[in-house]
Motif scaffolding. Structure first.
Motif, PDB file in Angstrom:
ATOM      1  N   LEU A  57       1.164  -0.795   0.425  1.00  0.00           N
ATOM      2  CA  LEU A  57      -0.199   0.030   0.001  1.00  0.00           C
ATOM      3  C   LEU A  57       0.868   1.075   0.122  1.00  0.00           C
ATOM      4  CD1 LEU A  57      -3.346   1.488   0.190  1.00  0.00           C
ATOM      5  CD2 LEU A  57      -2.086   1.685   2.947  1.00  0.00           C
ATOM      6  N   VAL A  58       2.265   1.307   0.456  1.00  0.00           N
ATOM      7  CA  VAL A  58       2.398   3.053   1.269  1.00  0.00           C
ATOM      8  C   VAL A  58       3.682   2.360  -0.248  1.00  0.00           C
ATOM      9  CG1 VAL A  58       4.761   3.022   2.439  1.00  0.00           C
ATOM     10  CG2 VAL A  58       2.957   2.279   3.068  1.00  0.00           C
ATOM     11  N   GLU A  59       3.977   1.487  -0.875  1.00  0.00           N
ATOM     12  CA  GLU A  59       5.160   1.617  -2.164  1.00  0.00           C
ATOM     13  C   GLU A  59       4.031   2.013  -2.821  1.00  0.00           C
ATOM     14  OE1 GLU A  59       7.757   1.328  -2.612  1.00  0.00           O
ATOM     15  OE2 GLU A  59       7.770   1.561  -4.472  1.00  0.00           O
ATOM     16  N   ARG A  60       2.570   1.878  -3.632  1.00  0.00           N
ATOM     17  CA  ARG A  60       2.079   2.475  -4.351  1.00  0.00           C
ATOM     18  C   ARG A  60       1.344   3.985  -4.334  1.00  0.00           C
ATOM     19  NH1 ARG A  60      -2.134  -1.837  -7.186  1.00  0.00           N
ATOM     20  NH2 ARG A  60      -0.841  -3.110  -7.702  1.00  0.00           N
ATOM     21  N   ALA A  61       1.562   4.147  -2.941  1.00  0.00           N
ATOM     22  CA  ALA A  61       1.023   5.310  -2.112  1.00  0.00           C
ATOM     23  C   ALA A  61       1.965   6.158  -2.800  1.00  0.00           C
ATOM     24  CB  ALA A  61       0.335   5.263  -1.157  1.00  0.00           C
ATOM     25  N   ARG A  62       3.542   5.559  -2.616  1.00  0.00           N
ATOM     26  CA  ARG A  62       4.186   6.159  -2.759  1.00  0.00           C
ATOM     27  C   ARG A  62       4.766   6.684  -4.657  1.00  0.00           C
ATOM     28  NH1 ARG A  62       9.024   4.569   0.041  1.00  0.00           N
ATOM     29  NH2 ARG A  62       8.240   5.635   1.252  1.00  0.00           N
ATOM     30  N   GLN A  63       4.275   5.597  -5.387  1.00  0.00           N
ATOM     31  CA  GLN A  63       3.914   5.915  -6.970  1.00  0.00           C
ATOM     32  C   GLN A  63       3.390   7.121  -7.606  1.00  0.00           C
ATOM     33  OE1 GLN A  63       3.679   1.552  -8.486  1.00  0.00           O
ATOM     34  NE2 GLN A  63       5.406   1.230  -6.950  1.00  0.00           N
ATOM     35  N   TRP A  64       2.134   6.089  -6.904  1.00  0.00           N
ATOM     36  CA  TRP A  64       0.797   7.117  -6.918  1.00  0.00           C
ATOM     37  C   TRP A  64       1.151   9.047  -6.927  1.00  0.00           C
ATOM     38  CZ3 TRP A  64      -1.957  10.802  -3.614  1.00  0.00           C
ATOM     39  CH2 TRP A  64      -3.317  11.091  -4.050  1.00  0.00           C
ATOM     40  N   ALA A  65       1.411   9.253  -6.016  1.00  0.00           N
ATOM     41  CA  ALA A  65       1.972  10.974  -5.637  1.00  0.00           C
ATOM     42  C   ALA A  65       3.319  10.912  -6.169  1.00  0.00           C
ATOM     43  CB  ALA A  65       2.103  10.774  -3.744  1.00  0.00           C
ATOM     44  N   ALA A 115      -0.546   7.951   6.479  1.00  0.00           N
ATOM     45  CA  ALA A 115       0.488   8.005   7.042  1.00  0.00           C
ATOM     46  C   ALA A 115       1.522   8.150   5.956  1.00  0.00           C
ATOM     47  CB  ALA A 115       0.458   7.041   7.936  1.00  0.00           C
ATOM     48  N   ALA A 116       1.688   6.891   5.241  1.00  0.00           N
ATOM     49  CA  ALA A 116       2.189   6.580   4.236  1.00  0.00           C
ATOM     50  C   ALA A 116       1.857   7.713   3.372  1.00  0.00           C
ATOM     51  CB  ALA A 116       1.477   5.425   2.777  1.00  0.00           C
ATOM     52  N   LEU A 117       1.244   8.192   2.635  1.00  0.00           N
ATOM     53  CA  LEU A 117       2.016   9.936   2.411  1.00  0.00           C
ATOM     54  C   LEU A 117       1.867  11.295   3.117  1.00  0.00           C
ATOM     55  CD1 LEU A 117      -1.506  10.434  -0.120  1.00  0.00           C
ATOM     56  CD2 LEU A 117       0.954   9.952  -0.312  1.00  0.00           C
ATOM     57  N   ALA A 118       2.365  11.162   4.497  1.00  0.00           N
ATOM     58  CA  ALA A 118       2.554  12.088   5.092  1.00  0.00           C
ATOM     59  C   ALA A 118       4.361  12.039   5.425  1.00  0.00           C
ATOM     60  CB  ALA A 118       1.890  11.849   6.483  1.00  0.00           C
ATOM     61  N   PHE A 121       6.035  12.315   2.212  1.00  0.00           N
ATOM     62  CA  PHE A 121       5.961  14.200   2.642  1.00  0.00           C
ATOM     63  C   PHE A 121       7.107  14.852   3.195  1.00  0.00           C
ATOM     64  CE2 PHE A 121       2.421  13.753  -0.554  1.00  0.00           C
ATOM     65  CZ  PHE A 121       2.438  13.080  -1.401  1.00  0.00           C
ATOM     66  N   ALA A 122       7.377  13.845   4.455  1.00  0.00           N
ATOM     67  CA  ALA A 122       7.847  14.657   5.125  1.00  0.00           C
ATOM     68  C   ALA A 122       9.352  15.715   4.877  1.00  0.00           C
ATOM     69  CB  ALA A 122       8.296  13.479   6.217  1.00  0.00           C
ATOM     70  N   GLY A 123       9.954  15.363   4.226  1.00  0.00           N
ATOM     71  CA  GLY A 123      11.469  15.632   3.489  1.00  0.00           C
ATOM     72  C   GLY A 123      10.227  17.630   3.020  1.00  0.00           C
ATOM     73  N   GLU A 124       9.702  17.256   2.109  1.00  0.00           N
ATOM     74  CA  GLU A 124       9.418  18.131   1.348  1.00  0.00           C
ATOM     75  C   GLU A 124       9.113  19.364   2.367  1.00  0.00           C
ATOM     76  OE1 GLU A 124       9.069  20.135  -1.975  1.00  0.00           O
ATOM     77  OE2 GLU A 124       9.826  17.833  -2.251  1.00  0.00           O
TER      78      GLU A 124
END
Ligand code: ADP
Length: 927
Positions: A57-65, A115-118, A121-124
């Motif tokens: 889920l986290v991986e896909r979310a990152r890919q999506w973002a 949470a994954a998206l947060a 984006f933490a670095g950002e």
């Protein structure tokens, strides 16, 4: 399993999609997308949500973002909004009981996504926060930089901000010190190094081109150039430095440093760059501000200085004895000091703001005209002759004033107006006159006792009263010779003072110069004999007469021959030669004496000038002889000069214009009376019609134009308007006394110059002449007498200056001018012409254009520029013109009154002379 998210999503997909569309259409990255594309962004998110494992889920979310950011430019905060929006939607759409299930974990997926998206984006977010804080710092710095133009204060506070924001411990702003050839610390924080020479600063920085920034993480191990180490100093690990460049110019350096290794992150570098240009601009502004302030101060000082000077000038102007008047470039009077008020008999209130024409009204007509003409000339001056200065003498009743008019120019030569300085010289003139009178009186008084001394000495010497011994005889001789010297000196002084006071008797008549020479040689033969000199003369046979005053010519020759005898050693010879040169007679007095040194040659015609030579000193003398010679020769219209060689001898030469012989007059230069009568208007005032008509006829028959008036009252007004050349006046008139008319004519400035002949039946008791009539005829008048009288009254009187180097033409012009009543004066070149015109102020100048030295054109320009000679009419003559009409136009533009191309007939000459004299209205007053 309970509640199935996938099933729910399938069931409620449309609503969730609608929510998606609602959320994204607010977000900038999606606004422009059509609805189906917005939905195509949604599908990968759904896939991610449906992924089984949390990691997936986290991986896909990152890919999506990633994709969203890359392809659509969505920002992290937008993506966070989307996930938050979807969570909210899901929560809203779930039934309460299902919500319990979701709370139990099935919908944990959404949380995981968030949470994954947060996390993703933490670095950002951190970067944004840092960016925000940097922006705040930049804002602070900009505020500091613009809050004040006080460079020191501003730089220090800005530097403090920068050092804090970059978390450096040290910082410094270096500015260029051009004089020292260095960049030196202007403001510092914990920075205690000196400046560095400009020479070591990279030239790209100095050329203001480089935005290259120097950032070093470990100064101690990295290899750097020496100047960097000098700049940074010991114990420094990290250093950042860059040039401050404003408007392309290198202003200095900004540097920050730290003891830590690698103290500066990329954000710090960015901030540093941003601050750099702000500081440079602020320094540039402050520099401009400093320049403006400095200029303002200087201007202020100048203004104060000018005010002080102005006050001083005002005080000086008020207190000086000379009158000062200033007129602006338009001719308006803008300043009149108290002395000028007094001299001009006006007040500042009356004259300031007024035109200059009325300024000189206190003076007589001639002075007024001269001053106004000078002022007009100055105001109308062109750039090239704007430096003219006019000097003149103005007279009023009992006062004499020197006026000096000059242009006021700025340092750049711009014309501002005219300043007139007036000096009352009445006293000086009186003193001068008194001096001349005194010299004249004393000389007269001295002559009587001198006669007694000389007479009695002669008697004693002749032993008329008893015998005397040789010694007594010698002494008496000494007394006699000194008495003679004294008499000579007194006579010289008398001559000069006579000329100066205008009382010289000058009666030119045709004279044979040979006779004068022989008289003088006879008189001086004894002196020459005493020195065993041979004194001879040669007069060429058939020499024409000169127009001369015999006594004066005798004196000229006596002085010249006397000098020759005196300044020639014993036993040598002296020769006099007289011969004709075209139109004139030339006399050379040649001696074989001591000669004259070149440095004395230019001075010997000056009064009291004597050469520094033993024989001259021994001879005794007054130094007046030659100045008298020059004065008398020039009075004859002649010229005198000398050629001399030291130790060999001198030749003094003078030339005199020849007199007109009666027979010659008839043959060659006779001027027909009709010619002279042409265009002259005569007013006949007589109430007796018969007499008036008779006179009219007689005059008209001889070419005059005649008008008749039958009564006296209107005569002055008529004459004022018509300005006749002559008035023939009866004394017995029906309405007023003829003498009253005569008096009125002479008292009126416009008519005073018109000659009046009285023609009446009463006999002459002298009254009419004393009132200014030129002749008195009694009726019945003989026609011949009347014409002779009229002709005489109409001839021009005064001087004509003939400027010509050709002796033939000089002769012709002199004769012609003499015939119409003028005394000719002769100048051989432009320089002489200027000097003689100033000195004698002739009534007319005949000016040849081809002259040696200063030519006629130049002389013409000078004559017209000089206020003294400006008004004298000039007839220009030339034999060298291709187009006479063109030349006439050119000369008239230069100020000539007319032009006479050579060769010309007497008639043409008189025409031009008359034309030139016309504007000055009739004959000059009798002198
Ligand atoms: P004076 O002869 O009384 O000194 P002048 O005016 O006649 O005064 O002459 C001025 C000066 O010119 C003389 O003092 C003399 O130096 C010089 N000078 C005049 N005539 C001659 C001459 N024939 N030879 C040499 N010098 C002369």
């Amino acid at each position: 399993m309970g509640w199935d998210f996938s099933a729910w999503l399938r069931q409620h997909g449309a609503e969730v999609e609608a929510r998606w569309l609602a959320v994204v259409q607010e977000l900038p990255a999606y606004v422009a997308l059509p609805a189906d594309e917005r939905l195509s962004c949604w599908h990968p998110l759904v896939e991610a949500l449906l992924a089984d494992q949390a990691e997936a889920l986290v991986e896909r979310a990152r890919q999506w973002a990633d994709r969203e950011m890359r392809e659509r430019g969505a920002t992290p905060s937008e993506l966070l909004s989307i996930t938050e929006g979807l969570s909210q939607a899901t929560r809203d759409l779930l039934p309460a009981e299902e919500g319990t299930g979701w709370a139990n974990g099935h919908l944990g997926r959404l949380n995981v996504l968030e949470a994954a998206l947060a996390h993703c984006f933490a670095g950002e977010v951190e970067r944004l926060t840092a960016e925000k804080s940097q922006l705040e710092t930049l804002y602070e710095i900009t505020r500091e930089l613009t809050a004040s133009l006080d460079l020191d204060r501003m730089l220090h506070r800005t530097l403090a901000e920068v050092v804090t924001a970059i978390t450096a411990e040290m910082g410094a702003v270096f500015l260029v010190d051009g004089e020292a050839g260095k960049v030196v610390p202007e403001t510092t924080i914990n920075w205690n190094r000196e400046g560095i020479p400009l020479a070591v600063v990279p030239s790209a920085w100095q050329l203001g081109q480089a935005d290259a920034l120097l950032a070093l993480d470990d100064l101690q191990t990295e290899r750097t150039e020496a100047w960097v180490e000098t700049l940074a100093g010991p114990n420094t690990h990290s250093l950042m430095a860059a040039p401050l460049v404003a408007n392309g110019a290198f202003m200095g350096l900004l540097a920050v440093a730290s003891h830590r290794l690698g103290a500066f992150a990329p954000t710090h570098v960015r901030l540093f760059r941003a601050v750099l240009s702000q500081i440079a601009t602020a320094i540039g502004n402050a520099e401009v501000y400093r320049l403006i302030t400095q200029q303002a101060q200087e201007l202020g000082q100048m203004l104060r200085h000018q005010q002080e000077e102005g006050t001083k000038s005002q005080a000086i102007l008020t207190s000086i004895a000379d009158g000062v008047v200033v007129n602006n470039a338009e001719g308006q009077t803008i300043l009149v000091n108290p002395a000028a008020e007094h001299i001009l008999d006006t007040t500042g209130e009356q004259s300031v703001g007024q035109d200059f024409h009325a300024l000189f009204s206190a003076f007589d007509a001639q002075g007024r005209e001269e001053a106004v003409a000078a002022m007009e000339a100055l105001l109308g001056a062109t750039a090239s002759d704007v430096h003219k200065v006019f000097k003149m003498i103005l007279e009023a009743d009992s006062r004499v004033v020197h006026a000096h008019l000059s242009p006021v120019l700025t340092q750049r030569g711009n014309f501002l107006g005219v300043v007139t300085v007036l000096r009352d010289v009445t006293k000086e003139v009186e003193v001068d006159r008194a001096k001349s009178e005194f010299v004249s009186n004393v000389s007269h008084e001295l002559r009587t006792p001198m006669t007694a001394i000389q007479g009695y000495t002669d008697l004693l010497h002749a032993e008329a009263v008893g015998p005397i011994n040789d010694k007594q005889k010698r002494f008496l001789k000494i007394i006699k010779s000194n008495a003679e010297r004294l008499t000579a000196l007194i006579n010289d002084l008398l001559d000069i003072s006579r000329v100066e006071t205008g009382r010289v008797r000058f009666e030119p008549r045709p004279t044979q110069i040979g006779e004068v020479i022989s008289d003088v040689v006879n008189a001086l033969a004894g002196q020459a004999e005493a020195k065993h000199q041979s004194l001879t003369y040669e007069v060429v046979a058939g020499l024409p007469n000169v127009m001369g005053d015999r006594d004066r010519l005798n004196q000229v020759l006596t002085n010249l021959v006397g000098n020759a005898i005196r300044y020639t050693p014993e036993g040598k010879k002296i020769e006099i030669r007289a011969y004709a040169v075209e139109g004139a007679v030339r006399v050379d007095v040649r001696d074989t004496g001591i000669g004259i040194a070149p440095e004395d040659l230019g001075h010997i015609f000056e009064r009291f000038y004597r050469a520094d030579h033993p024989l001259v000193q021994e001879a005794g003398g007054s130094g007046l002889g030659l100045s008298i010679v020059k004065m008398f020769v020039e009075m004859h219209g002649g010229r005198v000069w000398v050629e001399s060689e030291q130790g060999k001898g001198s030749t003094f030469t003078f030339i005199l214009p020849v007199a007109v012989q009666a027979e010659e007059e008839d043959q060659v230069h006779r001027i027909p009376p009709r010619l002279m009568a042409r265009t002259r208007t005569i007013l006949v005032v007589d109430d007796d019609r018969d007499v008036a008509n008779l006179v009219k006829m007689q005059l008209e028959d001889n070419g005059y134009r005649v008008c008749v008036l039958g009564s006296g009252r209107s005569v002055v007004a008529w004459a004022e308007e018509k300005r006749p050349d002559l008035i023939v006046l009866d004394l017995i008139l029906p309405d007023v006394e003829g003498t009253a008319v005569l008096r009125a004519l002479k008292e009126n400035a416009t008519t005073a110059d018109i000659p009046v002949i009285v023609l009446t039946i009463v006999s002459d008791d002298g009254t009419a002449r004393s009132l200014g009539a030129v002749d008195y005829l009694t009726k019945p008048v003989d026609s011949e007498d009347l014409l002779r009288s009229v002709e005489k009254a109409l001839t021009w009187q005064g001087h004509v200056l003939v400027v010509e180097d050709d002796a033939d033409t000089v002769g012709l012009l002199s004769v012609a001018m003499h015939q119409i009543g003028f005394t000719p004066l002769v100048a051989g070149n432009g320089y002489e012409a200027l000097a003689m015109a100033r000195r004698y102020r002739p009534n007319l100048i005949l000016l040849d254009l081809r002259l040696p030295g200063m030519d006629g054109y130049e002389a013409l320009t000078h004559l017209k520029r000089d206020a003294v000679t400006q008004a004298i009419p000039i007839v220009a003559m030339s034999a060298h013109v291709a187009d006479a009409e063109q030349e006439r136009k050119r000369l008239i533009a230069l100020g000539a009154n007319s032009f006479l191309p050579k060769p010309f007939s007497i008639e043409e000459l008189l025409n031009e002379v008359e034309a030139a004299l016309q504007p000055v209205a009739g004959p000059a007053p009798l002198q």
